[in-house]
Design a protein around this motif. Structure first.
Motif, PDB file in Angstrom:
ATOM      1  N   GLY A   8      15.794  51.563  31.061  1.00 34.35           N
ATOM      2  CA  GLY A   8      16.228  52.033  29.753  1.00 34.35           C
ATOM      3  C   GLY A   8      17.728  52.174  29.590  1.00 34.35           C
ATOM      4  O   GLY A   8      18.196  52.594  28.531  1.00 34.35           O
ATOM      5  N   PHE A   9      18.486  51.820  30.616  1.00 32.60           N
ATOM      6  CA  PHE A   9      19.941  51.976  30.537  1.00 32.60           C
ATOM      7  C   PHE A   9      20.539  51.036  29.501  1.00 32.60           C
ATOM      8  O   PHE A   9      20.197  49.852  29.439  1.00 32.60           O
ATOM      9  CB  PHE A   9      20.577  51.685  31.902  1.00 32.60           C
ATOM     10  N   THR A  10      21.416  51.574  28.675  1.00 34.18           N
ATOM     11  CA  THR A  10      22.244  50.750  27.793  1.00 34.18           C
ATOM     12  C   THR A  10      23.665  51.294  27.834  1.00 34.18           C
ATOM     13  O   THR A  10      23.898  52.464  28.162  1.00 34.18           O
ATOM     14  CB  THR A  10      21.759  50.757  26.329  1.00 34.18           C
ATOM     15  N   TRP A  11      24.585  50.447  27.471  1.00 32.99           N
ATOM     16  CA  TRP A  11      25.970  50.880  27.295  1.00 32.99           C
ATOM     17  C   TRP A  11      26.070  51.620  25.958  1.00 32.99           C
ATOM     18  O   TRP A  11      25.098  51.620  25.180  1.00 32.99           O
ATOM     19  CB  TRP A  11      26.905  49.674  27.328  1.00 32.99           C
ATOM     20  N   PRO A  12      27.198  52.268  25.663  1.00 34.12           N
ATOM     21  CA  PRO A  12      27.325  52.986  24.384  1.00 34.12           C
ATOM     22  C   PRO A  12      26.942  52.118  23.183  1.00 34.12           C
ATOM     23  O   PRO A  12      27.128  50.900  23.184  1.00 34.12           O
ATOM     24  CB  PRO A  12      28.807  53.359  24.365  1.00 34.12           C
ATOM     25  N   ARG A  16      23.926  45.958  25.412  1.00 34.76           N
ATOM     26  CA  ARG A  16      23.317  45.509  26.655  1.00 34.76           C
ATOM     27  C   ARG A  16      24.339  44.880  27.607  1.00 34.76           C
ATOM     28  O   ARG A  16      24.134  44.844  28.806  1.00 34.76           O
ATOM     29  CB  ARG A  16      22.212  44.487  26.360  1.00 34.76           C
ATOM     30  N   LEU A  17      25.423  44.384  27.038  1.00 35.57           N
ATOM     31  CA  LEU A  17      26.460  43.741  27.851  1.00 35.57           C
ATOM     32  C   LEU A  17      27.797  44.422  27.621  1.00 35.57           C
ATOM     33  O   LEU A  17      28.237  44.585  26.477  1.00 35.57           O
ATOM     34  CB  LEU A  17      26.582  42.253  27.502  1.00 35.57           C
ATOM     35  N   ALA A  18      28.444  44.837  28.711  1.00 34.49           N
ATOM     36  CA  ALA A  18      29.808  45.371  28.646  1.00 34.49           C
ATOM     37  C   ALA A  18      30.768  44.253  29.043  1.00 34.49           C
ATOM     38  O   ALA A  18      30.571  43.599  30.073  1.00 34.49           O
ATOM     39  CB  ALA A  18      29.965  46.561  29.581  1.00 34.49           C
ATOM     40  N   LEU A  19      31.776  44.017  28.222  1.00 34.12           N
ATOM     41  CA  LEU A  19      32.778  42.982  28.492  1.00 34.12           C
ATOM     42  C   LEU A  19      34.111  43.647  28.759  1.00 34.12           C
ATOM     43  O   LEU A  19      34.614  44.429  27.944  1.00 34.12           O
ATOM     44  CB  LEU A  19      32.892  42.023  27.310  1.00 34.12           C
ATOM     45  N   SER A  20      34.688  43.339  29.915  1.00 35.69           N
ATOM     46  CA  SER A  20      35.979  43.893  30.327  1.00 35.69           C
ATOM     47  C   SER A  20      37.033  42.796  30.301  1.00 35.69           C
ATOM     48  O   SER A  20      36.937  41.807  31.032  1.00 35.69           O
ATOM     49  CB  SER A  20      35.866  44.486  31.737  1.00 35.69           C
ATOM     50  N   ARG A 244      24.191  44.372  31.809  1.00 34.26           N
ATOM     51  CA  ARG A 244      25.107  43.638  32.682  1.00 34.26           C
ATOM     52  C   ARG A 244      26.550  43.941  32.277  1.00 34.26           C
ATOM     53  O   ARG A 244      26.814  44.540  31.237  1.00 34.26           O
ATOM     54  CB  ARG A 244      24.858  42.128  32.592  1.00 34.26           C
ATOM     55  N   MET A 245      27.472  43.482  33.110  1.00 36.08           N
ATOM     56  CA  MET A 245      28.898  43.608  32.834  1.00 36.08           C
ATOM     57  C   MET A 245      29.569  42.267  33.119  1.00 36.08           C
ATOM     58  O   MET A 245      29.247  41.600  34.104  1.00 36.08           O
ATOM     59  CB  MET A 245      29.538  44.694  33.714  1.00 36.08           C
ATOM     60  N   MET A 246      30.499  41.873  32.256  1.00 39.04           N
ATOM     61  CA  MET A 246      31.280  40.657  32.468  1.00 39.04           C
ATOM     62  C   MET A 246      32.754  41.015  32.540  1.00 39.04           C
ATOM     63  O   MET A 246      33.237  41.832  31.756  1.00 39.04           O
ATOM     64  CB  MET A 246      31.052  39.655  31.334  1.00 39.04           C
ATOM     65  N   SER A 247      33.458  40.410  33.476  1.00 40.24           N
ATOM     66  CA  SER A 247      34.909  40.580  33.593  1.00 40.24           C
ATOM     67  C   SER A 247      35.592  39.250  33.306  1.00 40.24           C
ATOM     68  O   SER A 247      35.157  38.204  33.796  1.00 40.24           O
ATOM     69  CB  SER A 247      35.295  41.041  35.005  1.00 40.24           C
ATOM     70  N   LEU A 248      36.657  39.305  32.529  1.00 36.10           N
ATOM     71  CA  LEU A 248      37.465  38.122  32.244  1.00 36.10           C
ATOM     72  C   LEU A 248      38.896  38.415  32.676  1.00 36.10           C
ATOM     73  O   LEU A 248      39.565  39.245  32.073  1.00 36.10           O
ATOM     74  CB  LEU A 248      37.410  37.761  30.766  1.00 36.10           C
ATOM     75  N   GLY A 249      39.349  37.755  33.746  1.00 38.18           N
ATOM     76  CA  GLY A 249      40.680  37.994  34.284  1.00 38.18           C
ATOM     77  C   GLY A 249      41.714  37.058  33.681  1.00 38.18           C
ATOM     78  O   GLY A 249      41.529  35.846  33.643  1.00 38.18           O
ATOM     79  N   LEU A 250      42.827  37.630  33.225  1.00 39.28           N
ATOM     80  CA  LEU A 250      43.890  36.877  32.567  1.00 39.28           C
ATOM     81  C   LEU A 250      45.235  37.185  33.214  1.00 39.28           C
ATOM     82  O   LEU A 250      45.426  38.258  33.788  1.00 39.28           O
ATOM     83  CB  LEU A 250      43.957  37.252  31.080  1.00 39.28           C
ATOM     84  N   HIS A 251      46.156  36.241  33.109  1.00 32.37           N
ATOM     85  CA  HIS A 251      47.518  36.427  33.616  1.00 32.37           C
ATOM     86  C   HIS A 251      48.502  35.988  32.535  1.00 32.37           C
ATOM     87  O   HIS A 251      48.327  34.924  31.931  1.00 32.37           O
ATOM     88  CB  HIS A 251      47.748  35.612  34.891  1.00 32.37           C
ATOM     89  N   LEU A 252      49.527  36.783  32.339  1.00 30.46           N
ATOM     90  CA  LEU A 252      50.481  36.517  31.262  1.00 30.46           C
ATOM     91  C   LEU A 252      51.131  35.151  31.390  1.00 30.46           C
ATOM     92  O   LEU A 252      51.309  34.442  30.401  1.00 30.46           O
ATOM     93  CB  LEU A 252      51.558  37.606  31.252  1.00 30.46           C
TER      94      LEU A 252
END
Length: 297
Positions: A8-12, A16-20, A244-252
């Motif tokens: 039953g867990f959800t993010w705020p 369903r998906l947290a994107l960072s 789930r959680m997704m991470s997107l890494g960026l560089h300036l």
């Protein structure tokens, strides 16, 4: 070991998906003879290293500076345009040398996460040196950003006791992990004795824009397709199997180039058109996880 969300867990807001969105700030903190290093950083776009390691490579220094001069304003503009929060993993010296960027990050309400004092490997430090390195990075961000960071990301190579030192210093979460698509607790031994839980917030290198440097054939279109495919799969899996959680890494200095920044724009346009997605700072993701999943005794 797979770390599944509780039933039953959800993010705020029922997401369903947290994107960072993780924006790395390393420019000005890389290896440089002027800062006492034995040699310079390799020329990243070419993967070249001078035959004589003890000389400065002025051209590559300007390659890094491009990230501050042009890349940062472009990334900030897109985040503002889509009204999205981000976590800025900053090598603290980089923000000391670009105080305007530290002010811009904080004016947006974004999160400064410590990426070391310098963009430097910790693996070769003894306990005292690593503890000092962590504390120096924290105190620097406190000066430039006006607040203490709650998370830490190393430059890949760290020691066996890094996570214990971070827990000892009161960090909420640690990012040096690529093992899952959901946070988890780790109970670590403290260097001074005893144990303490700390949240591990997994990061991702497969969707990271560093790929542009690893293959000359890798284009902005390739990166955008991969990022969207990652998002689509995780959202579908989250809806069917659990959050789930997704991470997107960026560089300036990478995504901030004219031929690449449009791919970030298109990705942000795509993800913001979907429901059931919570785009959030990493510390907010960690706190939401901690509220739902109590720390182990």
């Amino acid at each position: 070991m797979t770390h599944n969300p509780p039933p039953g867990f959800t993010w705020p807001n029922g997401a369903r998906l947290a994107l960072s969105l993780v924006v790395n700030v390393e420019e000005g903190a890389e290896k440089n003879i002027r800062d006492g290093d034995k040699g310079p950083e390799p020329v990243d776009e070419l993967g070249a290293t001078p035959a004589r390691a003890e000389i400065r490579v002025h051209g590559n220094e300007t390659n890094y500076q491009y990230g501050i001069n042009r890349g940062a304003p472009r990334v900030l503009d897109l985040l503002d345009r889509f009204q999205l929060p981000a976590t800025w993993t900053a090598a603290s010296l980089a923000l000391e040398r670009a105080p305007w960027l530290a002010k811009a990050i904080m004016a947006r309400g974004d999160e400064p996460c410590c990426h070391g004092y310098r963009w430097k490997f910790q693996a070769f430090m003894d306990e005292a040196a690593e503890r000092e390195f962590i504390r120096k990075g924290v105190s620097s961000l406190e000066r430039t950003c006006g607040r203490r960071p709650s998370g830490w990301l190393s430059r890949y190579l760290h020691t066996d006791i890094t996570r214990g030192l971070l827990a000892e210093e009161g960090f909420l979460y640690h990012m040096d992990d690529y093992s899952d698509d959901f946070p988890f607790w780790d109970v670590v031994e403290l260097p001074g004795g005893g144990t303490k839980p700390i949240i591990v917030l997994p990061y991702a290198i497969d969707s990271n824009d560093m790929k542009f440097w690893l293959s000359p054939a890798f284009t902005a279109t390739n990166w955008l397709t991969y990022a969207i495919d990652t998002f689509d799969w995780l959202l579908e899996e989250a809806n069917a199997q659990g959050a789930r959680m997704m991470s997107l890494g960026l560089h300036l200095r990478i995504i901030g180039r004219p031929g690449r920044i449009g791919a970030l724009r298109d990705f942000l346009q795509y993800v913001t058109s979907h429901d059931g997605v919570w785009i959030a700072r990493r510390e907010d993701i960690a706190r939401a996880f901690a509220e739902a999943v109590p720390a182990p005794a």
